[in-house]
Design an enzyme around this catalytic site. Sequence first.
Site, mmCIF file in Angstrom:
data_model
loop_
_atom_site.group_PDB
_atom_site.id
_atom_site.type_symbol
_atom_site.label_atom_id
_atom_site.label_comp_id
_atom_site.label_asym_id
_atom_site.label_seq_id
_atom_site.Cartn_x
_atom_site.Cartn_y
_atom_site.Cartn_z
ATOM 1 N N GLY A 50 0.838 -1.196 0.000
ATOM 2 C CA GLY A 50 0.000 0.000 0.000
ATOM 3 C C GLY A 50 0.870 1.242 0.000
ATOM 4 N N GLN A 55 2.509 10.019 1.666
ATOM 5 C CA GLN A 55 3.854 9.422 1.613
ATOM 6 C C GLN A 55 4.642 9.887 0.397
ATOM 7 O OE1 GLN A 55 2.362 5.188 2.283
ATOM 8 N NE2 GLN A 55 4.361 5.143 3.291
ATOM 9 N N CYS A 95 6.200 -0.453 6.738
ATOM 10 C CA CYS A 95 5.753 0.777 6.077
ATOM 11 C C CYS A 95 6.900 1.282 5.218
ATOM 12 C CB CYS A 95 5.392 1.816 7.133
ATOM 13 S SG CYS A 95 4.879 3.396 6.435
ATOM 14 N N LEU A 96 6.591 1.696 3.984
ATOM 15 C CA LEU A 96 7.652 2.176 3.090
ATOM 16 C C LEU A 96 8.323 3.436 3.638
ATOM 17 C CD1 LEU A 96 6.055 1.546 -0.420
ATOM 18 C CD2 LEU A 96 7.715 0.137 0.817
ATOM 19 N N HIS A 137 -4.055 0.807 7.879
ATOM 20 C CA HIS A 137 -2.721 1.431 7.891
ATOM 21 C C HIS A 137 -2.686 2.643 6.951
ATOM 22 C CE1 HIS A 137 1.848 1.089 7.903
ATOM 23 N NE2 HIS A 137 1.625 1.884 6.865
ATOM 24 N N GLU A 138 -3.206 2.461 5.725
ATOM 25 C CA GLU A 138 -3.163 3.558 4.740
ATOM 26 C C GLU A 138 -4.093 4.697 5.149
ATOM 27 O OE1 GLU A 138 -0.713 3.392 2.899
ATOM 28 O OE2 GLU A 138 -0.372 1.251 3.142
ATOM 29 N N HIS A 141 -2.412 6.918 7.521
ATOM 30 C CA HIS A 141 -1.528 7.896 6.857
ATOM 31 C C HIS A 141 -2.294 9.170 6.501
ATOM 32 C CE1 HIS A 141 2.402 6.096 6.339
ATOM 33 N NE2 HIS A 141 1.898 4.977 5.868
HETATM 34 CO CO CO Z 1 2.813 3.143 5.713
#
Ligand code: CO
Length: 177
Positions: A50, A55, A95-96, A137-138, A141
């Site tokens: 995701g 981000q 997480c990226l 999670h997204e 963000h």
């Molecule tokens: Co993340």
Amino acid sequence: MTRDGKKLQVLKYPNPILRKKSEPVTAFDDELRETAAEMFELMRAERGVGLAAPQVGIGRRFFVMNVTGDPADDIFVANPRLGLSREKEVGEEGCLSFPGITTSVKRAAEVEVTAQDLSGAEFTFVARELASACVQHETDHLNGVLLYDKMSAVSKLQNRGLLKKLEADFGAGDEVR
Ligand code: CO
């Protein structure tokens, strides 16, 4: 490429842009479609499941996700509203924006998502297991909530070296924009 010709990059913790609450998506136009396509590409290149707009420095409420790796399972989600099940599940999340770090997070096992697609049309889907955790999670963000906030004191201690390195890298100015 975005309209200004810059390639999208994943912003890393502790970039303060990641802490901002995003604004609703109001324009379902070519720019949004191009950005979404580039985000799917970036997510795949970075081996994520995701990627949320903040981000990549875009303060709008949308994200892309794909928990299977099959391009047919690409999902674009704008302006999500979540109906969370009461049943909880604990899973490992990464997480990226926190490369190398994983931590266990307790999430609703199932989520009903009402959102808008790339044309602005409303749609609903039910996500379970990994997809449920991913949606939550997204969506976090979009509200400026990060994996860091979900880490226990023990997890922060275990990942102290990686967190310190991210803080030092950010301090060095690479990611400031
Ligand atoms: Co993340």
